[in-house]
Design an enzyme around this catalytic site. Structure first.
Site, short mmCIF file in Angstrom:
data_model
loop_
_atom_site.label_atom_id
_atom_site.label_comp_id
_atom_site.label_asym_id
_atom_site.label_seq_id
_atom_site.Cartn_x
_atom_site.Cartn_y
_atom_site.Cartn_z
N HIS A 150 89.03 -82.95 72.19
CA HIS A 150 87.86 -82.12 72.76
C HIS A 150 87.14 -83.57 72.22
O HIS A 150 86.28 -82.89 72.98
CB HIS A 150 87.82 -80.54 71.73
CG HIS A 150 88.05 -79.65 72.18
ND1 HIS A 150 88.91 -79.46 73.48
CD2 HIS A 150 89.36 -79.60 71.27
CE1 HIS A 150 89.99 -78.58 73.24
NE2 HIS A 150 90.07 -78.17 72.24
O1 ZLS Z 1 91.93 -77.36 70.99
O2 ZLS Z 1 85.04 -70.84 70.10
C1 ZLS Z 1 84.72 -71.68 69.49
C2 ZLS Z 1 83.06 -71.44 69.80
C3 ZLS Z 1 82.09 -70.79 68.45
C4 ZLS Z 1 82.60 -70.34 68.11
C5 ZLS Z 1 83.66 -70.33 65.85
N1 ZLS Z 1 81.83 -70.83 65.98
C6 ZLS Z 1 81.83 -71.19 64.52
C7 ZLS Z 1 81.26 -71.30 66.27
C8 ZLS Z 1 80.93 -71.07 68.43
C9 ZLS Z 1 82.27 -70.47 70.35
N2 ZLS Z 1 84.87 -72.75 68.79
C10 ZLS Z 1 86.52 -72.50 68.56
C11 ZLS Z 1 86.89 -73.86 68.44
C12 ZLS Z 1 88.52 -74.25 68.64
C13 ZLS Z 1 89.15 -75.43 68.59
C14 ZLS Z 1 90.68 -75.82 68.96
C15 ZLS Z 1 91.04 -77.10 68.53
C16 ZLS Z 1 92.42 -77.84 69.56
O3 ZLS Z 1 93.32 -76.45 68.96
C17 ZLS Z 1 92.28 -79.06 69.73
C18 ZLS Z 1 93.01 -79.35 67.90
C19 ZLS Z 1 86.72 -72.06 67.61
N3 ZLS Z 1 87.97 -71.29 67.33
C20 ZLS Z 1 87.64 -70.27 66.17
C21 ZLS Z 1 86.46 -70.79 65.59
N4 ZLS Z 1 86.52 -72.14 66.55
C22 ZLS Z 1 86.69 -71.14 64.05
C23 ZLS Z 1 87.40 -70.06 63.67
C24 ZLS Z 1 86.79 -69.43 62.59
C25 ZLS Z 1 85.66 -70.67 61.55
C26 ZLS Z 1 85.55 -71.20 59.60
C27 ZLS Z 1 85.35 -72.00 60.12
C28 ZLS Z 1 84.04 -72.20 61.31
C29 ZLS Z 1 83.58 -71.00 61.01
C30 ZLS Z 1 83.63 -70.37 60.42
C31 ZLS Z 1 85.31 -72.19 61.65
C32 ZLS Z 1 85.94 -72.24 63.93
ZN ZN Z 2 94.31 -76.05 70.93
#
Ligand code: ZLS
Ligand code: ZN
Length: 384
Positions: A150
């Protein structure tokens, strides 16, 4: 030995740096616990430990990578962004940049101690693996510490800071005229797609959950632009993909890609969050269903760069990447797990396999056939 039915014995180079397993993203972050959200830590170490306890280190060359240099990182990333990554710490983040949001650090991509070193080791492994293939010194090169698809030119995204994949593809392009990139992480491979969206020298192919899911891109209609038109392939999928469904899209698409595009090297991002039971994913693949991607790509006898990626049920990530390492070297593993440093995580079964679950498959046959037929139509239009 050239008999087509016989699996070729591949020379495998495996990149691992002990430090890559031991970074902690941020205090209070769930991934600092035993079940990390961000794939930086324990499961890299867990995979390596299982690989060694199965004796696979005797069947391949194990290489400890150097961290990527600033000069190497700025082959893709902007100077300003890499400078920020190198200097920022949890303590100075508010002073160093008037606007840290500019680089998208925050919740998904926290500034943590060792963030830069971790990213440099991840990229260093993928770069060294690519250079090894360029020299013809290995048939398959593996870096489970890479696959961070990403990260963008000037900003972090989705747990990724430095895009080791883009960097290693740029390295491969020094020697190879055409590179195929395949992404089987449950999330769309947006950073890699974007980097090569306008070129016909890299074909990117991503299989991912699409629809109300991070990062939101990767629709069937996104096929590249300018000279790169038709050289980006997106296979948008719904929840519950099982082994048979996955195979029914992966094989015909990759067969056509290999036939029409004829790459001289393949990069395979093996994100393991497409497995059944993943904490963030929503597919239903077993370990063997996931590994059929590699198994199939091996039959084309083109060098392969294998990279990690996501994966949030760590015992299953370690199982699957260990199995895929064994597949790379052409060695069958007993399903009984050997004793290892993380043995207790694998209970109560202590078996190698990750079975699929009993979730509903929202991808019906008509849908999948339609997606495949549209993709194959696009591929047939390529100059050949
Ligand atoms: O492909 O969905 C999102 C973005 C948000 C929701 C989550 N919040 C924190 C920010 C805004 C819309 N982000 C995804 C990113 C997934 C990345 C995948 C990487 C890969 O596998 C390659 C390595 C997401 N999904 C879940 C979370 N973020 C998430 C869940 C729980 C937490 C804890 C730590 C951080 C904040 C609270 C977090 C992220
Ligand atoms: Zn992933």
């Amino acid at each position: 030995d050239n008999a087509p039915t016989k699996q070729r014995k591949d020379r495998v180079a495996y990149y691992y740096h002990a430090d890559i397993g031991h970074y902690h993203f941020a205090p209070g972050h769930p991934m600092k616990a035993r079940t990390p959200i961000i794939p930086a830590l324990s499961f890299r170490a867990m995979t390596h430990n299982l690989v060694v306890n199965y004796g696979l280190h005797q069947k391949m060359e194990i290489i400890r990578p150097n961290p990527a240099t600033l000069q190497e990182m700025t082959k893709f990333h902007s100077d300003e962004y890499i400078d920020f990554l190198q200097r920022v710490t949890p303590e100075n983040v508010s002073d160093i940049s008037k606007n840290p949001q500019k680089f998208n650090v925050g919740e998904d991509c926290p500034v943590f101690d060792g963030m830069f070193e971790f990213s440099a080791l991840s990229a260093g492994g993928s770069l060294a693996a690519a250079a090894k293939l360029n020299r013809g010194d290995a048939d398959i090169a593996i870096n489970w510490g890479g696959g961070l698809h990403h990260a963008r030119r000037g900003e972090a995204s989705g747990f990724c800071y430095v895009n080791d994949i883009v960097l290693s593809i740029l390295e491969l392009l020094r020697v190879h005229q055409r590179v195929v990139y395949i992404d089987i992480d449950v999330h769309h491979g947006d950073g890699v797609e974007e980097a090569f969206y306008g070129t016909d020298r890299v074909m990117t192919v991503s299989f991912h959950k699409y629809g109300e899911f991070f990062p939101g891109s990767g629709s069937l209609k996104d096929t590249g632009m300018g000279k790169g038109k038709k050289y980006a392939v997106n296979c948008p999928l719904r929840d519950g993909m099982d082994d048979a469904s996955y195979k029914s899209v992966f094989r015909p698409i990759m067969s056509a890609v290999m036939q029409f595009y004829r790459p001289s090297v393949v990069v395979l991002q093996c994100g393991a969050d497409s497995l059944a039971g993943d904490r963030l994913g929503c597919f239903n693949l077993s370990m063997r269903g996931h590994a059929q991607a590699l198994e199939y790509m091996k039959t084309f006898n083109v060098p392969i760069l294998m990279l990690g990626g996501g994966g949030y049920t760590i015992r299953n990530v370690a199982r699957t990447w260990t199995y895929e390492t064994a597949l790379a070297v052409g060695h069958e593993l007993p399903t009984e797990l050997p004793f290892n440093d993380y043995f207790q995580y694998y209970g109560p079964e202590y078996k190698l396999d990750v079975p699929s679950g009993n979730m509903e498959n929202l991808n019906n046959r008509e849908y999948l056939e339609k997606v495949v037929s549209i993709i194959l139509d696009n591929l047939r239009d390529l100059p050949h």
